[in-house]
Design a protein around this motif. Structure first.
Motif, PDB file in Angstrom:
ATOM      1  N   PHE A  36      -6.423   1.434  11.468  1.00  0.00           N
ATOM      2  CA  PHE A  36      -5.228   1.230  10.467  1.00  0.00           C
ATOM      3  C   PHE A  36      -4.162   2.465  11.513  1.00  0.00           C
ATOM      4  N   ASP A  37      -2.633   2.356  11.350  1.00  0.00           N
ATOM      5  CA  ASP A  37      -1.695   3.082  12.410  1.00  0.00           C
ATOM      6  C   ASP A  37      -1.885   4.415  11.301  1.00  0.00           C
ATOM      7  N   VAL A  38      -2.525   5.736  12.380  1.00  0.00           N
ATOM      8  CA  VAL A  38      -2.498   7.052  11.507  1.00  0.00           C
ATOM      9  C   VAL A  38      -1.355   7.434  11.762  1.00  0.00           C
ATOM     10  N   ASP A  39      -0.014   7.208  12.744  1.00  0.00           N
ATOM     11  CA  ASP A  39       0.659   7.670  12.635  1.00  0.00           C
ATOM     12  C   ASP A  39       2.117   7.700  11.713  1.00  0.00           C
ATOM     13  N   ARG A  40       2.064   6.359  11.255  1.00  0.00           N
ATOM     14  CA  ARG A  40       2.717   5.600  10.040  1.00  0.00           C
ATOM     15  C   ARG A  40       1.984   6.479   8.633  1.00  0.00           C
ATOM     16  N   PHE A  41       0.842   6.195   8.476  1.00  0.00           N
ATOM     17  CA  PHE A  41      -0.157   7.507   7.476  1.00  0.00           C
ATOM     18  C   PHE A  41       0.418   8.393   7.114  1.00  0.00           C
ATOM     19  N   ILE A  42       0.238   9.762   8.371  1.00  0.00           N
ATOM     20  CA  ILE A  42       1.372  10.628   8.091  1.00  0.00           C
ATOM     21  C   ILE A  42       2.458  10.629   7.731  1.00  0.00           C
ATOM     22  N   LYS A  43       3.139   9.764   8.259  1.00  0.00           N
ATOM     23  CA  LYS A  43       4.356  10.294   8.098  1.00  0.00           C
ATOM     24  C   LYS A  43       4.157   9.298   6.609  1.00  0.00           C
ATOM     25  N   GLU A  44       4.170   8.328   6.126  1.00  0.00           N
ATOM     26  CA  GLU A  44       4.247   7.923   4.689  1.00  0.00           C
ATOM     27  C   GLU A  44       3.564   8.061   3.381  1.00  0.00           C
ATOM     28  N   VAL A  45       2.519   8.740   3.265  1.00  0.00           N
ATOM     29  CA  VAL A  45       1.346   8.928   2.463  1.00  0.00           C
ATOM     30  C   VAL A  45       1.514  10.907   2.102  1.00  0.00           C
ATOM     31  N   PRO A  46       1.985  11.454   1.348  1.00  0.00           N
ATOM     32  CA  PRO A  46       2.036  12.250   0.853  1.00  0.00           C
ATOM     33  C   PRO A  46       0.250  12.931   0.622  1.00  0.00           C
ATOM     34  N   LEU A  86      -9.515  13.726  13.612  1.00  0.00           N
ATOM     35  CA  LEU A  86      -8.874  14.776  13.924  1.00  0.00           C
ATOM     36  C   LEU A  86      -7.172  15.031  13.347  1.00  0.00           C
ATOM     37  N   LYS A  87      -6.670  13.587  14.593  1.00  0.00           N
ATOM     38  CA  LYS A  87      -5.723  14.030  13.879  1.00  0.00           C
ATOM     39  C   LYS A  87      -4.655  13.398  12.273  1.00  0.00           C
ATOM     40  N   LEU A  88      -5.845  12.810  11.287  1.00  0.00           N
ATOM     41  CA  LEU A  88      -5.281  12.917  10.041  1.00  0.00           C
ATOM     42  C   LEU A  88      -5.893  14.663   9.181  1.00  0.00           C
ATOM     43  N   GLN A  89      -7.141  15.571   9.960  1.00  0.00           N
ATOM     44  CA  GLN A  89      -7.166  16.331   9.406  1.00  0.00           C
ATOM     45  C   GLN A  89      -6.185  17.119   9.598  1.00  0.00           C
ATOM     46  N   GLN A  90      -4.887  17.372  11.367  1.00  0.00           N
ATOM     47  CA  GLN A  90      -4.906  17.893  11.799  1.00  0.00           C
ATOM     48  C   GLN A  90      -2.738  18.050  10.659  1.00  0.00           C
ATOM     49  N   ALA A  91      -2.936  17.254   9.969  1.00  0.00           N
ATOM     50  CA  ALA A  91      -1.858  17.014   9.043  1.00  0.00           C
ATOM     51  C   ALA A  91      -2.339  17.263   7.763  1.00  0.00           C
ATOM     52  N   GLY A  92      -3.993  17.225   7.363  1.00  0.00           N
ATOM     53  CA  GLY A  92      -3.875  18.416   6.137  1.00  0.00           C
ATOM     54  C   GLY A  92      -4.722  17.560   4.864  1.00  0.00           C
ATOM     55  N   PHE A  93      -5.109  16.289   6.248  1.00  0.00           N
ATOM     56  CA  PHE A  93      -5.969  15.476   4.613  1.00  0.00           C
ATOM     57  C   PHE A  93      -7.110  15.784   5.406  1.00  0.00           C
ATOM     58  N   ARG A  94      -8.011  15.447   3.742  1.00  0.00           N
ATOM     59  CA  ARG A  94      -9.320  15.201   4.092  1.00  0.00           C
ATOM     60  C   ARG A  94     -10.057  14.106   4.289  1.00  0.00           C
ATOM     61  N   PHE A  97       0.860  -1.364   0.500  1.00  0.00           N
ATOM     62  CA  PHE A  97      -0.173  -0.332   0.347  1.00  0.00           C
ATOM     63  C   PHE A  97       0.437   1.338   0.254  1.00  0.00           C
ATOM     64  N   TYR A  98       1.554   1.309   0.754  1.00  0.00           N
ATOM     65  CA  TYR A  98       2.469   2.736   0.661  1.00  0.00           C
ATOM     66  C   TYR A  98       3.460   2.600   0.050  1.00  0.00           C
ATOM     67  N   ASN A 106       2.692   5.912  -3.078  1.00  0.00           N
ATOM     68  CA  ASN A 106       3.951   6.780  -3.083  1.00  0.00           C
ATOM     69  C   ASN A 106       4.444   7.003  -5.433  1.00  0.00           C
ATOM     70  N   ASP A 107       4.748   5.562  -5.419  1.00  0.00           N
ATOM     71  CA  ASP A 107       5.331   5.470  -6.666  1.00  0.00           C
ATOM     72  C   ASP A 107       4.248   5.912  -7.581  1.00  0.00           C
ATOM     73  N   VAL A 108       3.399   5.922  -8.074  1.00  0.00           N
ATOM     74  CA  VAL A 108       2.217   5.899  -9.046  1.00  0.00           C
ATOM     75  C   VAL A 108       2.458   7.373  -9.290  1.00  0.00           C
ATOM     76  N   LYS A 109       2.465   7.711 -10.840  1.00  0.00           N
ATOM     77  CA  LYS A 109       2.749   8.491 -10.918  1.00  0.00           C
ATOM     78  C   LYS A 109       1.617   9.707 -10.719  1.00  0.00           C
ATOM     79  N   PRO A 110       2.888  10.977 -10.180  1.00  0.00           N
ATOM     80  CA  PRO A 110       2.201  12.329  -9.200  1.00  0.00           C
ATOM     81  C   PRO A 110       0.830  12.690 -10.537  1.00  0.00           C
ATOM     82  N   GLU A 111       0.877  12.211 -11.463  1.00  0.00           N
ATOM     83  CA  GLU A 111      -1.483  12.983 -11.947  1.00  0.00           C
ATOM     84  C   GLU A 111      -2.396  11.993 -11.764  1.00  0.00           C
ATOM     85  N   ILE A 112      -2.259  11.190 -10.986  1.00  0.00           N
ATOM     86  CA  ILE A 112      -2.814  10.455 -10.611  1.00  0.00           C
ATOM     87  C   ILE A 112      -3.402  10.261  -9.001  1.00  0.00           C
ATOM     88  N   LYS A 113      -4.411  11.018  -8.796  1.00  0.00           N
ATOM     89  CA  LYS A 113      -5.230  11.820  -7.678  1.00  0.00           C
ATOM     90  C   LYS A 113      -6.015  10.676  -6.893  1.00  0.00           C
TER      91      LYS A 113
END
Ligand code: SF4
Ligand code: SF4
Length: 297
Positions: free
Chosen positions: A105-115, A147-155, A84-85, A89-96
């Motif tokens: 799942f571990d949200v701390d890892r998600f926040i650290k590893e997912v752009p 709340l943690k994910l939102q603070q990190a900028g995720f919607r 997953f991680y 990260n590695d799919v071309k950036p044009e893909i949202k």
């Protein structure tokens, strides 16, 4: 199957949804889950080898998606896919991407590893959509993770099913109120299918869901849905049953035109409610169905 230099797949304007079911494994056991209850489905799922992360990345990189059409990751619980991680990260950036998750799942890892940009785009709903399953995932845990994910900028949005059982429905509505008071986006999803002898949902085609008799028809989809082994299906019922794939996502011949064909089906009557339900499309316009069915006999 050709694995290098694959031609693009460019969904057309009427193609409404593109989803990779990275895994059907899940860390919850919801009693109503289609993946857990049908033993034929379970047996079929192990028949096919799952794609590795390199192949998923190649598949995603074939896609040329409009700004309003993300690649949705779903399952099972998609974050359980071992690659997953690397994938996000590695799919071309044009893909949202959009993510359908139970948030176990571990949200701390998600926040650290997912752009954050990967899951950021203009849309009338959140890119990360969390399903709340009473008695399975704990609402207090979900709220603190969101709340943690939102603070990190995720919607992030929360979704609960408007279950016909009055006590479950009352609980969901109470939770929705609580979340809304906190400024969290909590939306209700319609209950679909049979409960206590009654059928719930507005379906475009009569007797397409939970019917006693199977009929023949011709059916075509508006979606690209891909199972964990990479097979592409014309509907969710076929995907969950691993029956009649129309193609493999790494087939060089598979493209946007392949989706538009009407294909014979002899399973009309066992359609998945999601496919035949009258619903909103990606513009939140009501009246859309995922499949078009003709010549029912
Ligand atoms: S969270 Fe979804 S996939 Fe997992 S058991 Fe519940 S309904 Fe099934
Ligand atoms: S008729 Fe129903 S079961 Fe057959 S392909 Fe269409 S949606 Fe799937």
């Amino acid at each position: 199957m050709i694995r290098a230099g694959l031609p693009n797949i460019t969904p057309k304007d009427h193609h409404n949804y593109v989803a990779f079911f990275l895994t059907l494994s899940c860390n919850l056991k919801c009693p109503y889950c289609i993946n857990l209850h049908d033993h034929t489905i379970r047996a079929n799922q192990v028949k096919h080898q799952t794609l590795d992360v390199g192949d998923w990345i190649r598949a995603a990189n074939r896609l040329v998606l409009r700004a309003d059409l993300p690649l949705t990751l779903q399952g099972g619980e998609p974050t359980l896919f071992s690659g997953f991680y690397r994938f996000v990260n590695d799919v071309k950036p044009e893909i949202k991407m959009d993510l359908m998750t139970n948030l176990m799942f571990d949200v701390d890892r998600f926040i650290k590893e997912v752009p954050v940009w990967r899951f950021t785009r203009e849309a009338p709903y959140a890119a990360i959509r969390v399903s709340y399953h009473p008695d399975q995932n704990d609402i207090n845990d979900l709220i603190s993770k969101i709340l943690k994910l939102q603070q990190a900028g995720f919607r992030v949005g929360l979704y609960g099913i408007e279950h016909p059982a009055s006590e479950i429905r009352a609980h969901i509505l109470e939770v929705q109120k609580r979340c809304q008071t906190m400024g969290l986006d909590f939306r209700l999803k319609e209950f679909l299918g049979e409960y206590d002898g009654a059928m719930y949902g507005t379906f475009k085609y009569d007797e397409s869901v939970a019917a006693q008799t199977l009929k023949q028809c011709e059916c075509r989809t508006t979606e690209i849905i891909v199972d964990p082994a990479g097979y592409v299906y014309k509907c969710h019922a076929d995907l969950y049953n691993t029956r009649n794939p129309m193609a493999h996502i790494l087939d060089a011949e598979f493209n946007e035109d392949s989706i538009d064909e009407f294909r014979d089906c002899s399973n009309y009557g066992t359609c998945n409610p999601c496919d035949v339900k009258v619903k909103t499309n990606r513009f939140q316009v009501f009246g859309h169905t995922s499949v078009e069915i003709r010549n029912i006999r």
